[in-house]
Write an enzyme that holds these catalytic residues in place. Structure first.
Site, PDB file in Angstrom:
ATOM      1  N   CYS A  23       0.845  -1.192   0.000  1.00  0.00           N
ATOM      2  CA  CYS A  23       0.000   0.000   0.000  1.00  0.00           C
ATOM      3  C   CYS A  23       0.883   1.246   0.000  1.00  0.00           C
ATOM      4  O   CYS A  23       2.108   1.164   0.026  1.00  0.00           O
ATOM      5  CB  CYS A  23      -0.925   0.004   1.216  1.00  0.00           C
ATOM      6  SG  CYS A  23      -0.051   0.106   2.784  1.00  0.00           S
ATOM      7  N   CYS A  26       3.537   1.656   2.642  1.00  0.00           N
ATOM      8  CA  CYS A  26       4.783   0.929   2.384  1.00  0.00           C
ATOM      9  C   CYS A  26       5.731   1.785   1.541  1.00  0.00           C
ATOM     10  O   CYS A  26       6.946   1.821   1.781  1.00  0.00           O
ATOM     11  CB  CYS A  26       4.496  -0.376   1.653  1.00  0.00           C
ATOM     12  SG  CYS A  26       3.430  -1.523   2.524  1.00  0.00           S
ATOM     13  N   ASP A 423       6.798  26.404 -33.717  1.00  0.00           N
ATOM     14  CA  ASP A 423       7.819  26.834 -34.669  1.00  0.00           C
ATOM     15  C   ASP A 423       7.242  26.570 -36.060  1.00  0.00           C
ATOM     16  O   ASP A 423       6.304  25.781 -36.203  1.00  0.00           O
ATOM     17  CB  ASP A 423       9.097  26.022 -34.449  1.00  0.00           C
ATOM     18  CG  ASP A 423      10.106  26.235 -35.550  1.00  0.00           C
ATOM     19  OD1 ASP A 423      10.427  27.397 -35.835  1.00  0.00           O
ATOM     20  OD2 ASP A 423      10.545  25.232 -36.140  1.00  0.00           O
ATOM     21  N   ASP A 626      11.462  21.600 -33.689  1.00  0.00           N
ATOM     22  CA  ASP A 626      12.253  20.442 -34.130  1.00  0.00           C
ATOM     23  C   ASP A 626      13.721  20.763 -34.363  1.00  0.00           C
ATOM     24  O   ASP A 626      14.497  19.872 -34.671  1.00  0.00           O
ATOM     25  CB  ASP A 626      11.655  19.861 -35.409  1.00  0.00           C
ATOM     26  CG  ASP A 626      11.941  20.720 -36.636  1.00  0.00           C
ATOM     27  OD1 ASP A 626      12.060  21.951 -36.473  1.00  0.00           O
ATOM     28  OD2 ASP A 626      12.051  20.165 -37.737  1.00  0.00           O
ATOM     29  N   ASP A 630      15.364  25.812 -31.579  1.00  0.00           N
ATOM     30  CA  ASP A 630      14.153  25.757 -30.749  1.00  0.00           C
ATOM     31  C   ASP A 630      14.444  25.287 -29.325  1.00  0.00           C
ATOM     32  O   ASP A 630      13.566  25.379 -28.460  1.00  0.00           O
ATOM     33  CB  ASP A 630      13.119  24.804 -31.373  1.00  0.00           C
ATOM     34  CG  ASP A 630      12.636  25.280 -32.730  1.00  0.00           C
ATOM     35  OD1 ASP A 630      12.426  26.496 -32.871  1.00  0.00           O
ATOM     36  OD2 ASP A 630      12.480  24.447 -33.634  1.00  0.00           O
TER      37      ASP A 630
END
Length: 732
Positions: A23, A26, A423, A626, A630
């Site tokens: 649980c 723990c 972009d 990409d 950027d």
């Protein structure tokens, strides 16, 4: 006097498989135990994967961490050992089946009573049936509960052990005391049923948790074991681990590609659906790159190996998914804090229930049963499972659809994004020039202008030349021969074609040649305003060079871009175009896609400043890009989203990577985040509701311990089942 600079302490990451956690309490105890080890800086323990990720100094050994976990009452070993360890030959459902067989005769009288049949099993036979359930099948609760108590904390196992022991002990006491005076009312069915139901719940929960890792298992299954390698003209089958970068690998039709490579011979279609989410096979010819794990369709391919093993795209994807599934979302930390005090509070409520019922009724048997019901209903496993199972299911199904989410924090944060900044080049556009328009001067045809321009550029590798040759191939135009071709640096190219000296170049070259653009000047001005680059074709023979026509080049918009922007607007998300390109080009793309806010001619550093400005204005920003330029903006955004078709720098900086250059995946990544976060909140809501309703009912004596045990087991299963609904998600 000499001085020396202290070198910063080096850190490393450890991954441990932790067994025995049941649980959220723990989880807290294991994290605290590991944080106490000197040199440990950060710990994240995931209940669903049973894995601990530890950041610590390199001076710390794995053995130090393992001992700390064992002192907390659990067992730990390296993840690699856990993966290679043989599983038990005993079916995991066997304890549940044994418990059901022993418990059914005990609960049968209670079920028959509902049908009006009064029948009772002999008390000593009840004891015989309940004892193996209590001390054989229930031994795991005693072991784990004792370790928790010895460590000075509580967990689910302690609650179950205390509750069932009280019911079993009370029944045994009553049986021994009153056996000679007729059979008393016993509660063996309560202790046995609770243990059996908890075991059933844990078994169902384990099966469901295994389903949440199905996506990761399917990715691992894509790794071929063998590769056909060509060395010295000889084909041999080798384990993939022995293949070296630069080796030639032969891939036959139907084979799974074993390495990342470049096609050096052959052509085919490759199915990359399980890696990029692309549903249709992708054509591959000489010079194209292929990804290990994809399936070759109809042709034979010879590949030059670029990456193997841990460096392949597939291996990186698996590492990212594993990392995201092992990470802890911010919302889980709130749950952990609640769980830290939950078990002690429940034990206090159970004690108050016991004392309150004794004080009010004097019936200590009923008081004990009500206290048992409180202990049993209050299991906090559902709380601990709600977040990690949803994270596992969400990141797994996203990876199958081509969306790689690097960490749980990004998955949780992306749900609140209300502004997406794009972009332009390579993200919304193809990132390579295409021939946008051809205009001929009076007396000339467009086909002539195109064919003569192609003749001048036939042997050039310039991107504009490739765009011209592609157009010529599409229109199947004959291209005449060119002689004495030479480049005019920074201006264009010239050659003799059909006995005439021709030039193709920039407006600067046109001015140098003294050629008047005439009626084409207006067309050129309009095209340049739209962001196109203009090349002029002139005939330079004689004393008066003549204009033959112009070619306009532009970066074409991706087919998916418009639908991607529309989908974001449907989700109520504002879009912004942020580019270093010219204003004319940016405005043209913005208008075509329906993006109203356009910022053009922006430097990389200024991109990051613009993102920070949006965030300061209260916007939650996702940046999509990409390129290397950027990277600062991706890092500055709340959520960075990179295209895998771009640069490695962008992908390393971003927290979400789209495995194919489809802009529609931007909306898909935000959509799966929203759905995952909603699933987490729904799971936590039900986990809390079970306890908020169940504990008062049990304390008031309105909940039988058997019903409490069933409700507790059902709560965990329902929370995990709720997370599994995410597996139905599809990227639109």
């Amino acid at each position: 006097m000499s001085t020396s600079l202290a070198m910063p302490a080096r850190q490393t990451a450890f991954d441990l498989q932790v067994q025995g956690m049941t649980c959220a309490s723990c989880v807290m105890r294991v994290e605290k135990a590991l944080m106490k080890v000197p040199g440990v800086s950060e710990v994240s323990v995931n209940l669903a994967t049973e894995r601990a990720t530890v950041q610590a100094l390199t001076t710390i050994s794995e053995e130090d961490l393992r001992r700390a976990v064992e002192r907390a009452g659990y067992t730990a070993r390296p993840v690699a050992d856990a993966l290679t360890q043989r599983t038990s030959e005993r079916p995991d459902w066997l304890p549940v089946a044994a418990g059901a067989m022993l418990t059914l005769p005990l609960v049968a009288p209670m079920l028959l009573q509902l049908l009006g049949v009064r029948w009772m099993l002999d008390g000593w036979l009840q004891l015989a049936l309940a004892t193996p359930v209590q001390f054989w099948l229930g031994a795991r609760f005693y072991r784990a509960g004792w370790k928790a108590a010895r460590a000075g904390s509580g967990n689910m196992d302690l609650l179950v052990a205390l509750g069932t022991s009280a019911a079993y002990g009370l029944s045994t006491y009553l049986l021994v005391k009153h056996a000679e005076h007729g059979m008393p009312h016993l509660y063996f069915e309560a202790s046995a049923a609770v243990i059996t139901l908890v075991l059933l719940g844990k078994w169902l929960e384990a099966r469901a948790k295994r389903s949440t890792t199905a996506a990761l298992q399917s990715l691992n299954a894509l790794r071929p074991a063998l590769a056909r390698v060509l060395r010295g003209g000889v084909e041999s089958e080798l384990p993939v681990g022995l293949v070296q970068p630069g080796d030639l690998v032969l891939v036959r039709p139907g084979d799974r590609i074993p390495v990342d490579g470049e096609v050096v011979e052959g052509s085919s279609h490759v199915n990359e659906s399980l890696i990029t989410g692309e549903s249709l096979p992708v054509a591959k010819v000489v010079g194209d790159r292929v990804t290990g794990g994809a399936v070759n369709a109809e042709g034979v391919l010879t590949l030059k190996t670029l990456a193997v093993g841990a460096e392949t795209t597939l291996a990186r994807i698996i590492r990212l998914v594993e990392s995201a599934q092992a990470a802890k979302a911010p919302i889980q930390r709130i749950v952990d804090r609640v769980s830290a005090v939950f078990v002690p509070v429940v034990m206090g409520i159970a004690l108050l229930t016991l004392l309150g019922w004794i004080a009010m009724t004097g019936d200590w048997e009923q008081a004990l049963l009500n206290a048992v019901a409180v202990l049993v209903i209050a299991c906090p496993c559902a709380l601990g499972l709600a977040t990690p199972t949803a994270i596992m299911a969400g990141t797994g199904v996203a990876a199958q659809q081509g969306v790689l989410i690097k960490d749980a924090q990004a998955l949780e944060l992306a749900h609140s994004v209300n502004t997406v900044v794009f972009d332009k080049t390579g993200t919304l556009t193809e990132g390579r020039p295409a021939l946008a328009a051809v205009h001929a001067a009076p007396g000339w045809r467009q086909s002539d202008v195109l064919a003569l321009s192609a003749a001048l550029q036939r042997n050039s590798e310039h991107p504009l030349a490739r765009a011209v040759m592609e157009k010529v191939r599409d229109e199947r135009l004959p291209v005449p021969e060119a002689r004495e071709a030479r480049a005019l640096p920074g201006r264009g190219v010239e050659a003799i074609v059909r006995g005439q000296r021709l030039t193709l170049g920039s407006s600067r070259l046109l001015r140098e040649l003294g050629v008047d653009p005439g009626p084409l000047a207006g067309e050129a001005q309009l095209l340049e305003a739209q962001g196109c680059s203009i090349s002029w074709l002139t005939q330079a023979t004689g004393q008066h060079p003549a204009l033959l026509g112009l070619l306009a080049f532009g970066d074409s918009i991706k087919d998916s871009a418009k639908r991607a922007v529309e989908r974001l607007h449907e989700l109520g998300i504002e879009t912004v175009l942020l580019t270093g390109d010219t204003r004319g080009s940016a405005m043209s793309v913005g208008q075509a896609l329906g993006i109203e806010q356009v910022k053009a001619e922006v430097l990389p550093a200024d991109k990051a400043a613009f993102i920070q400005h949006l965030r300061a204005a209260g916007r939650v920003v996702a940046m999509v890009g990409d390129g290397i330029n950027d990277a600062p903006a991706l890092a500055a955004a709340d959520v960075g989203i990179a295209m895998a078709t771009g640069t490695d720098v962008a992908m390393e900086t971003a927290s979400i990577t789209l495995m194919r250059g489809d802009a529609q995946l931007v909306a898909a990544s935000l959509d799966i985040s929203r759905r995952t976060y909603a699933t987490i909140k729904r799971g936590l809501f039900w986990a809390f509701v079970y306890n908020l309703i169940g504990i008062p009912l049990a304390a008031l004596g309105l909940l039988n311990p058997v019903i409490a045990g069933a409700a507790m087991a059902f709560s965990s299963v329902s929370v995990v089942g709720n997370a599994l609904l995410l597996r139905r998600w599809k990227a639109h």
